[in-house]
Design a protein around this motif. Structure first.
Motif, PDB file in Angstrom:
ATOM      1  N   LEU A  65     -32.298 -75.576  -7.978  1.00  0.00           N
ATOM      2  CA  LEU A  65     -33.538 -76.309  -7.744  1.00  0.00           C
ATOM      3  C   LEU A  65     -34.495 -75.380  -7.002  1.00  0.00           C
ATOM      4  O   LEU A  65     -34.108 -74.729  -6.028  1.00  0.00           O
ATOM      5  CB  LEU A  65     -33.281 -77.562  -6.905  1.00  0.00           C
ATOM      6  N   ASP A  95     -39.528 -76.481  -9.698  1.00  0.00           N
ATOM      7  CA  ASP A  95     -39.210 -77.863 -10.066  1.00  0.00           C
ATOM      8  C   ASP A  95     -40.086 -78.820  -9.272  1.00  0.00           C
ATOM      9  O   ASP A  95     -40.590 -79.810  -9.801  1.00  0.00           O
ATOM     10  CB  ASP A  95     -37.734 -78.154  -9.783  1.00  0.00           C
ATOM     11  N   ILE A 124     -43.142 -83.419  -9.045  1.00  0.00           N
ATOM     12  CA  ILE A 124     -42.127 -82.845  -9.931  1.00  0.00           C
ATOM     13  C   ILE A 124     -42.780 -82.610 -11.289  1.00  0.00           C
ATOM     14  O   ILE A 124     -43.321 -83.545 -11.894  1.00  0.00           O
ATOM     15  CB  ILE A 124     -40.928 -83.801 -10.089  1.00  0.00           C
ATOM     16  N   SER A 164     -39.720 -79.655 -15.356  1.00  0.00           N
ATOM     17  CA  SER A 164     -38.635 -79.319 -14.431  1.00  0.00           C
ATOM     18  C   SER A 164     -37.286 -79.418 -15.137  1.00  0.00           C
ATOM     19  O   SER A 164     -37.053 -80.333 -15.940  1.00  0.00           O
ATOM     20  CB  SER A 164     -38.649 -80.279 -13.239  1.00  0.00           C
ATOM     21  N   ARG A 165     -36.403 -78.487 -14.837  1.00  0.00           N
ATOM     22  CA  ARG A 165     -35.077 -78.478 -15.463  1.00  0.00           C
ATOM     23  C   ARG A 165     -34.056 -79.279 -14.668  1.00  0.00           C
ATOM     24  O   ARG A 165     -32.897 -79.356 -15.083  1.00  0.00           O
ATOM     25  CB  ARG A 165     -34.599 -77.033 -15.615  1.00  0.00           C
ATOM     26  N   ASN A 166     -34.458 -79.806 -13.534  1.00  0.00           N
ATOM     27  CA  ASN A 166     -33.480 -80.510 -12.700  1.00  0.00           C
ATOM     28  C   ASN A 166     -34.150 -81.688 -12.005  1.00  0.00           C
ATOM     29  O   ASN A 166     -34.223 -81.748 -10.770  1.00  0.00           O
ATOM     30  CB  ASN A 166     -32.879 -79.542 -11.676  1.00  0.00           C
ATOM     31  N   LYS A 167     -34.646 -82.627 -12.800  1.00  0.00           N
ATOM     32  CA  LYS A 167     -35.439 -83.722 -12.244  1.00  0.00           C
ATOM     33  C   LYS A 167     -34.615 -84.637 -11.344  1.00  0.00           C
ATOM     34  O   LYS A 167     -35.114 -85.137 -10.339  1.00  0.00           O
ATOM     35  CB  LYS A 167     -36.055 -84.536 -13.389  1.00  0.00           C
ATOM     36  N   ALA A 178     -34.289 -83.015  -8.089  1.00  0.00           N
ATOM     37  CA  ALA A 178     -35.592 -83.005  -7.420  1.00  0.00           C
ATOM     38  C   ALA A 178     -35.860 -84.352  -6.747  1.00  0.00           C
ATOM     39  O   ALA A 178     -36.327 -84.415  -5.600  1.00  0.00           O
ATOM     40  CB  ALA A 178     -36.686 -82.687  -8.430  1.00  0.00           C
TER      41      ALA A 178
END
Length: 445
Positions: free
Chosen positions: A36, A94, A325, A329-332, A335
């Motif tokens: 993140l 993110d 966010i 974003s690859r990691n919501k 986040a």
């Protein structure tokens, strides 16, 4: 841009999952919790970034997430340039901290956070109207209101000079530890005090330039008269009685400000009060913090308090930051989890303490921390800074116009330009016609 990285914690014992809805953790697996990245505002207070790092690292260790934090300064608008660059590239952090208008400007690229804002407000109390105005688009929450960087730009008075030259005891009106007794602090009292201090050679240090401090102050006064250039429906309201009344008053009072006030930037008012040449400015506690270091004899006379009451109420500028966010974003899920952690009472109190009281949470239940109560000298000077008794409406200049229109009025300094034009002799109706032509351009987009 300063960066700190926490390596993945592979050897932590399995954590017990907190069962409350707000603390519902992000889970990606026992040893593969992912990465993140956060882009946060680089705080001007030494040590404030350390508190943010500690809070985030605490969460990362618990959730086994590899975290990268970049502290991005606002000097030279580097934070705004970063927002624009990442929006265009659709790649970057993110989570990115965005001030005031920017969540709306990038609304179509932000992940909605309704699922965490609802529970946060249930737990932490409601947020003020300016946060909703800037942080929501329709029913969509665009970001979580950030404690770090959010501020009120209220009056900062010299207790001795206001008492000596204006006959006003600001400490009695705004006593530490108690509700305001400020019924007499109105537009008439402000104008008389500004004139008296001007005659005494210690004018109010209020700017009339095009940067945010000047614009924010002008905006609060306009709202106190019920004056706006565009209403909430997007209809132009420049040539209204309320605007005429506000402009007439502000042009009259502006003559009591320093002669070069139309050229002031955001540093001018700080220098003015620290130098001992003025009786009042409009600012968060940054000038007081500098005075404690460089001019302690001035600092011990400074008192933070509310705005004067106008015909339509008492308004004070509030500029919130938001943690947003990106939709790319690859990691919501991670986040959202860390933003819940950063929005807890314990985290907010750490941020406020580390910023020496400068940062203000947006949630109602977080406005009575001991940092503001115990700050000195003089003791209690910050008690009323976060508006603990809600005796004034927190606002932003150019509202209630739809944010994308208001942002242009704000950025162009239209309100302060109107004041200066009329103050320097332009007829009232001519100034209004000029403002109308400006706003017509903003409405066309």
């Amino acid at each position: 841009m300063r960066r700190q990285t926490l390596d993945r914690r592979r050897f932590l014992a399995a954590t017990a999952i907190t069962t409350t809805a707000l603390a519902a953790p992000f889970v990606r697996g026992a040893h593969a919790a992912g990465k993140l990245s956060l882009g946060l505002w680089d705080h001007w207070v030494p040590g404030a970034n350390d508190a943010a790092t500690a809070v985030i690292n605490e969460w990362a260790a618990k959730e086994r997430v590899e975290v990268t934090i970049d502290y991005i300064p606002s000097q030279g608008n580097k934070n705004l340039l970063t927002i624009a660059a990442e929006a265009q590239a659709r790649s970057g952090h993110d989570i990115l901290a965005m001030p005031t208008w920017w969540p709306h400007a990038h609304a179509n690229q932000l992940e909605p956070v309704n699922d965490i804002m609802g529970p946060l407000m249930q737990q932490n109390g409601k947020v003020n109207g300016t946060v909703e105005y800037l942080g929501k688009l329709g029913d969509k929450w665009l970001g979580v209101p950030a404690t770090i960087g959010s501020q009120i730009k209220g009056p900062v008075s010299r207790l001795d000079l206001m008492k000596q030259h204006a006959g006003l005891d600001m400490q009695a009106m705004y006593p530490a530890g108690a509700a305001p007794k400020a019924d007499a602090w109105n537009m008439d009292a402000y104008a008389k005090a500004a004139e008296a201090c001007h005659k005494a050679g210690v004018p109010f240090g209020v700017g009339l330039g095009e940067t945010t401090d000047s614009v924010d102050t002008a905006g609060a006064f306009f709202l106190a008269f019920g004056a706006s250039l565009v209403d909430a429906k997007g209809e132009m309201t420049v040539k209204s009685d309320a605007v005429r009344e506000a402009l007439t008053y502000l042009a009259r009072v502006g003559k009591f400000y320093p002669a070069d006030a139309p050229a002031w930037d955001d540093a001018s008012n700080n220098r003015w009060i620290v130098s001992g040449r003025g009786a009042m400015i409009m600012n968060p506690p940054s000038s007081w913090a500098v005075a404690k270091r460089d001019a302690p004899q001035v600092a011990q006379q400074l008192w933070h308090h509310g705005f004067p009451q106008g015909p339509k109420g008492r308004f004070s500028p509030f500029l919130p930051y938001f943690w947003t966010i990106w939709d790319f974003s690859r990691n919501k899920s991670a986040a959202k989890s860390v933003l819940v952690h950063m929005s807890s009472r314990a985290a907010a109190e750490k941020f406020v303490e580390a910023s020496a009281g400068y940062d203000i949470p947006s949630f109602d239940n977080f406005l009575t921390f001991k940092t503001w109560q115990e700050a000195d000298p003089p003791r209690g000077t910050l008690y009323h800074y976060p508006n603990p008794h809600n005796h004034q409406t927190l606002s932003i200049a150019a509202s209630p116009a739809p944010p994308k229109i208001a942002q242009q009025i704000y950025a162009q300094g239209t309100l302060t330009k109107m004041i200066v034009r009329h103050m320097q002799g332009e007829a009232l109706e001519r100034t209004l016609s000029w403002a109308e032509s400006e706003v017509e351009g903003f409405l066309r987009g």
